[in-house]
Scaffold this motif. Structure first.
Motif, PDB file in Angstrom:
ATOM      1  N   ASP A   5       0.915  -1.348  -0.031  1.00  0.00           N
ATOM      2  CA  ASP A   5       0.026   0.007  -0.043  1.00  0.00           C
ATOM      3  C   ASP A   5       0.881   1.209   0.074  1.00  0.00           C
ATOM      4  OD1 ASP A   5      -1.956   2.010   0.254  1.00  0.00           O
ATOM      5  OD2 ASP A   5      -2.507   1.483   2.232  1.00  0.00           O
ATOM      6  N   PRO A   6       1.446   1.829  -1.026  1.00  0.00           N
ATOM      7  CA  PRO A   6       2.300   2.675  -1.388  1.00  0.00           C
ATOM      8  C   PRO A   6       1.666   3.882  -0.831  1.00  0.00           C
ATOM      9  CG  PRO A   6       1.438   2.167  -3.379  1.00  0.00           C
ATOM     10  CD  PRO A   6       1.178   1.131  -2.504  1.00  0.00           C
ATOM     11  N   THR A   7       0.362   4.219  -0.690  1.00  0.00           N
ATOM     12  CA  THR A   7      -0.482   5.361  -0.153  1.00  0.00           C
ATOM     13  C   THR A   7      -0.338   5.629   1.244  1.00  0.00           C
ATOM     14  OG1 THR A   7      -2.657   4.089  -0.004  1.00  0.00           O
ATOM     15  CG2 THR A   7      -1.951   5.372  -2.152  1.00  0.00           C
ATOM     16  N   CYS A   8       0.054   4.658   2.343  1.00  0.00           N
ATOM     17  CA  CYS A   8       0.151   4.317   3.524  1.00  0.00           C
ATOM     18  C   CYS A   8       0.976   5.409   4.220  1.00  0.00           C
ATOM     19  CB  CYS A   8       0.382   2.891   3.761  1.00  0.00           C
ATOM     20  SG  CYS A   8       0.737   2.974   5.819  1.00  0.00           S
ATOM     21  N   VAL A   9       0.808   6.201   4.958  1.00  0.00           N
ATOM     22  CA  VAL A   9       1.729   7.255   5.592  1.00  0.00           C
ATOM     23  C   VAL A   9       1.546   7.048   7.239  1.00  0.00           C
ATOM     24  CG1 VAL A   9       2.460   9.660   5.571  1.00  0.00           C
ATOM     25  CG2 VAL A   9       1.590   8.529   3.633  1.00  0.00           C
ATOM     26  N   THR A  10       2.678   6.898   7.813  1.00  0.00           N
ATOM     27  CA  THR A  10       2.475   6.855   9.325  1.00  0.00           C
ATOM     28  C   THR A  10       3.199   7.809   9.871  1.00  0.00           C
ATOM     29  OG1 THR A  10       4.147   4.939   9.586  1.00  0.00           O
ATOM     30  CG2 THR A  10       1.833   4.300   9.378  1.00  0.00           C
ATOM     31  N   ARG A  11       3.240   7.950  11.177  1.00  0.00           N
ATOM     32  CA  ARG A  11       4.132   8.935  11.929  1.00  0.00           C
ATOM     33  C   ARG A  11       4.410   8.695  13.241  1.00  0.00           C
ATOM     34  NH1 ARG A  11       0.628  10.363  16.189  1.00  0.00           N
ATOM     35  NH2 ARG A  11      -1.271  11.693  15.372  1.00  0.00           N
ATOM     36  N   PHE A  12       5.618   9.066  13.796  1.00  0.00           N
ATOM     37  CA  PHE A  12       5.819   9.001  15.108  1.00  0.00           C
ATOM     38  C   PHE A  12       6.098  10.262  15.504  1.00  0.00           C
ATOM     39  CE2 PHE A  12       9.135   8.405  18.380  1.00  0.00           C
ATOM     40  CZ  PHE A  12       8.591   7.949  19.533  1.00  0.00           C
ATOM     41  N   ALA A  13       5.172  10.817  16.729  1.00  0.00           N
ATOM     42  CA  ALA A  13       5.155  12.162  17.007  1.00  0.00           C
ATOM     43  C   ALA A  13       5.285  12.356  18.539  1.00  0.00           C
ATOM     44  CB  ALA A  13       3.863  12.851  16.648  1.00  0.00           C
ATOM     45  N   PRO A  14       6.935  12.235  19.035  1.00  0.00           N
ATOM     46  CA  PRO A  14       6.955  12.310  20.326  1.00  0.00           C
ATOM     47  C   PRO A  14       7.209  13.987  20.772  1.00  0.00           C
ATOM     48  CG  PRO A  14       8.980  12.044  19.134  1.00  0.00           C
ATOM     49  CD  PRO A  14       7.692  11.709  18.210  1.00  0.00           C
ATOM     50  N   SER A  15       7.170  14.215  21.894  1.00  0.00           N
ATOM     51  CA  SER A  15       7.323  15.744  22.711  1.00  0.00           C
ATOM     52  C   SER A  15       8.678  15.420  23.369  1.00  0.00           C
ATOM     53  CB  SER A  15       6.064  15.606  23.628  1.00  0.00           C
ATOM     54  OG  SER A  15       5.012  15.807  23.154  1.00  0.00           O
ATOM     55  N   PRO A  16       9.384  16.471  23.005  1.00  0.00           N
ATOM     56  CA  PRO A  16      10.826  16.634  23.661  1.00  0.00           C
ATOM     57  C   PRO A  16      10.850  17.145  24.910  1.00  0.00           C
ATOM     58  CG  PRO A  16      10.510  18.296  21.944  1.00  0.00           C
ATOM     59  CD  PRO A  16       9.215  17.466  22.132  1.00  0.00           C
ATOM     60  N   THR A  17      10.304  16.548  25.973  1.00  0.00           N
ATOM     61  CA  THR A  17      10.046  16.902  27.277  1.00  0.00           C
ATOM     62  C   THR A  17      11.049  16.095  27.975  1.00  0.00           C
ATOM     63  OG1 THR A  17       8.343  15.461  27.803  1.00  0.00           O
ATOM     64  CG2 THR A  17       7.858  17.796  27.210  1.00  0.00           C
ATOM     65  N   GLY A  18      11.933  15.121  27.651  1.00  0.00           N
ATOM     66  CA  GLY A  18      12.876  14.031  28.266  1.00  0.00           C
ATOM     67  C   GLY A  18      13.401  13.206  27.136  1.00  0.00           C
ATOM     68  N   ARG A  19      14.157  12.356  27.773  1.00  0.00           N
ATOM     69  CA  ARG A  19      14.785  11.387  26.837  1.00  0.00           C
ATOM     70  C   ARG A  19      13.782   9.985  26.300  1.00  0.00           C
ATOM     71  NH1 ARG A  19      20.167  12.508  24.828  1.00  0.00           N
ATOM     72  NH2 ARG A  19      19.936  10.587  23.767  1.00  0.00           N
ATOM     73  N   LEU A  20      13.849   9.468  25.383  1.00  0.00           N
ATOM     74  CA  LEU A  20      12.866   8.558  24.845  1.00  0.00           C
ATOM     75  C   LEU A  20      13.122   7.252  25.602  1.00  0.00           C
ATOM     76  CD1 LEU A  20      12.935   8.625  20.976  1.00  0.00           C
ATOM     77  CD2 LEU A  20      11.474   9.678  22.575  1.00  0.00           C
ATOM     78  N   HIS A  21      12.162   6.423  26.033  1.00  0.00           N
ATOM     79  CA  HIS A  21      12.546   5.144  26.867  1.00  0.00           C
ATOM     80  C   HIS A  21      11.919   3.991  25.930  1.00  0.00           C
ATOM     81  CE1 HIS A  21       8.257   5.391  27.477  1.00  0.00           C
ATOM     82  NE2 HIS A  21       8.266   6.677  28.277  1.00  0.00           N
ATOM     83  N   LYS A  22      12.011   2.855  26.311  1.00  0.00           N
ATOM     84  CA  LYS A  22      11.506   1.563  25.545  1.00  0.00           C
ATOM     85  C   LYS A  22      10.137   1.636  25.086  1.00  0.00           C
ATOM     86  CE  LYS A  22      14.452  -2.046  27.720  1.00  0.00           C
ATOM     87  NZ  LYS A  22      14.240  -3.501  28.581  1.00  0.00           N
ATOM     88  N   GLY A  23       9.272   2.282  25.737  1.00  0.00           N
ATOM     89  CA  GLY A  23       7.873   2.336  25.403  1.00  0.00           C
ATOM     90  C   GLY A  23       7.774   3.419  24.197  1.00  0.00           C
ATOM     91  N   HIS A  24       8.488   4.413  24.019  1.00  0.00           N
ATOM     92  CA  HIS A  24       8.653   5.229  22.758  1.00  0.00           C
ATOM     93  C   HIS A  24       9.326   4.331  21.584  1.00  0.00           C
ATOM     94  CE1 HIS A  24       9.083   8.571  25.781  1.00  0.00           C
ATOM     95  NE2 HIS A  24       8.087   8.878  25.136  1.00  0.00           N
ATOM     96  N   ALA A  25       9.998   3.472  21.828  1.00  0.00           N
ATOM     97  CA  ALA A  25      10.896   2.880  20.971  1.00  0.00           C
ATOM     98  C   ALA A  25       9.811   1.802  20.449  1.00  0.00           C
ATOM     99  CB  ALA A  25      12.065   1.992  21.284  1.00  0.00           C
ATOM    100  N   TYR A  26       9.002   0.987  21.219  1.00  0.00           N
ATOM    101  CA  TYR A  26       8.117   0.069  20.622  1.00  0.00           C
ATOM    102  C   TYR A  26       7.197   0.915  19.814  1.00  0.00           C
ATOM    103  CZ  TYR A  26       4.131  -3.160  20.957  1.00  0.00           C
ATOM    104  OH  TYR A  26       3.209  -3.998  20.759  1.00  0.00           O
ATOM    105  N   SER A  27       6.502   2.271  20.258  1.00  0.00           N
ATOM    106  CA  SER A  27       5.558   2.790  19.412  1.00  0.00           C
ATOM    107  C   SER A  27       6.254   3.309  17.823  1.00  0.00           C
ATOM    108  CB  SER A  27       5.031   4.052  20.200  1.00  0.00           C
ATOM    109  OG  SER A  27       3.879   4.525  19.742  1.00  0.00           O
ATOM    110  N   ALA A  28       7.612   3.729  18.295  1.00  0.00           N
ATOM    111  CA  ALA A  28       8.280   4.281  16.985  1.00  0.00           C
ATOM    112  C   ALA A  28       8.359   3.048  15.850  1.00  0.00           C
ATOM    113  CB  ALA A  28       9.290   4.852  17.199  1.00  0.00           C
ATOM    114  N   LEU A  29       8.803   2.013  16.600  1.00  0.00           N
ATOM    115  CA  LEU A  29       9.118   0.783  15.634  1.00  0.00           C
ATOM    116  C   LEU A  29       7.500   0.216  15.136  1.00  0.00           C
ATOM    117  CD1 LEU A  29      10.844  -1.707  14.770  1.00  0.00           C
ATOM    118  CD2 LEU A  29      10.452  -2.773  16.940  1.00  0.00           C
ATOM    119  N   MET A  30       6.516   0.129  15.839  1.00  0.00           N
ATOM    120  CA  MET A  30       5.312  -0.180  15.123  1.00  0.00           C
ATOM    121  C   MET A  30       4.829   0.609  13.895  1.00  0.00           C
ATOM    122  SD  MET A  30       2.682  -1.699  18.029  1.00  0.00           S
ATOM    123  CE  MET A  30       1.602  -2.159  16.746  1.00  0.00           C
TER     124      MET A  30
END
Length: 284
Positions: A5-30
């Motif tokens: 599906d070349p029309t598929c567009v996803t995003r990862f949209a964190p807030s820079p209020t601290g360093r990323l953790h494993k939970g962020h990595a999981y969501s970004a990876l998905m």
């Protein structure tokens, strides 16, 4: 096997209020794998509207951590703090339609009003705003504004739903078709007293401007979608497909948090953790 599906567009949209953790990595990876396995596009967005808590060094840390994980994204990266004008245009549209009103309440005002009511409605995030300023007359609003009383802007949900005039729903790939019940959030804030936008307004505008087709994010944001589909309809935006995934928990059964620096990706990298092994362990 996922269908192309070349029309598929996803995003990862964190807030820079601290360093990323494993939970962020999981969501970004998905979000990353969802797009890449379909031949689609993956975007990174920095949600830094909170200019008091968001720091440039944390934005740099997001780039550093995601590159360490091996993720790539399109440039330029959209940073919300550079696009306040876009959110003001959207807010003005709602004002022009009579769907937004100024709210002069302080937190104490709201708490006092809720305390007076024995049956104050509650939503997933606690008591719902009781609509104090929704009932102010035009003259009262003008007088308060002229006096320089600080104010936020809220969505007049009842007026919005009346204008829409039909039930709203969205597709969640985990839960199926969901009937929107935005009443559980009430008259949400569209622009804060010290910030010319809010999470709800900016994320809906950005997802539309960036043509996001699939939103992959944690289930802690599931209830926000009830309001997001309302705003999407009011602006004439398409409603993306959603996938609200479960949250990663630490050994004590608690959600990972930025304040726990021992589980940040920076600390794992410093400790010599292999990013490939970490990515494999986070595979959904």
């Amino acid at each position: 096997m996922n269908r192309p599906d070349p029309t598929c567009v996803t995003r990862f949209a964190p807030s820079p209020t601290g360093r990323l953790h494993k939970g962020h990595a999981y969501s970004a990876l998905m979000a990353y794998r969802y797009a890449k396995t379909r031949g689609g596009r993956f975007l990174l967005r920095i949600e830094d509207i909170d200019t008091t808590r968001c720091k440039p060094e944390f934005t740099d840390g997001i780039f550093e951590d995601l590159k360490w994980l091996g993720l790539t994204w399109e440039e330029p990266v959209r940073q919300q703090s550079q696009h306040f004008d876009d959110y003001q245009v959207a807010l003005q549209e709602l004002k022009a339609k009579g769907l937004a009103y100024p709210c002069f309440c302080t937190r104490k005002d709201i708490e006092a009003e809720i305390t007076k009511s024995a049956s104050a409605p509650h939503g997933p995030d606690g008591p719902i705003y009781p609509g104090i300023c929704r009932h102010l007359s035009g003259a009262e609003r003008t007088a308060k504004t002229a006096a320089g009383t600080p104010h936020a802007w809220r969505l007049d949900l009842a007026a919005a739903l009346k204008l829409i005039g039909e039930p709203l729903e969205w597709l969640d790939e985990v839960k199926g078709v969901i009937r929107a019940t935005p009443e559980e959030l009430g008259d949400v804030v569209l622009a804060r007293k010290d910030t010319p936008t809010s999470y709800h307004l900016s994320v809906v505008v950005d997802d539309a401007l960036q043509s996001i087709t699939h939103i992959i994010r944690g289930e802690d944001l599931f209830h926000a979608t009830h309001i997001h589909v309302v705003l999407q309809r009011l602006f004439g935006y398409p409603t993306p497909v959603y996938l609200h995934h479960g949250l990663m928990l630490d050994e004590g059964g608690q959600r990972f948090a930025k304040r726990n620096k021992s589980v940040t990706l920076e600390s794992l990298r410093t400790a010599g953790v292999d990013p490939t092994a970490l990515m494999a362990a986070l595979t959904p």
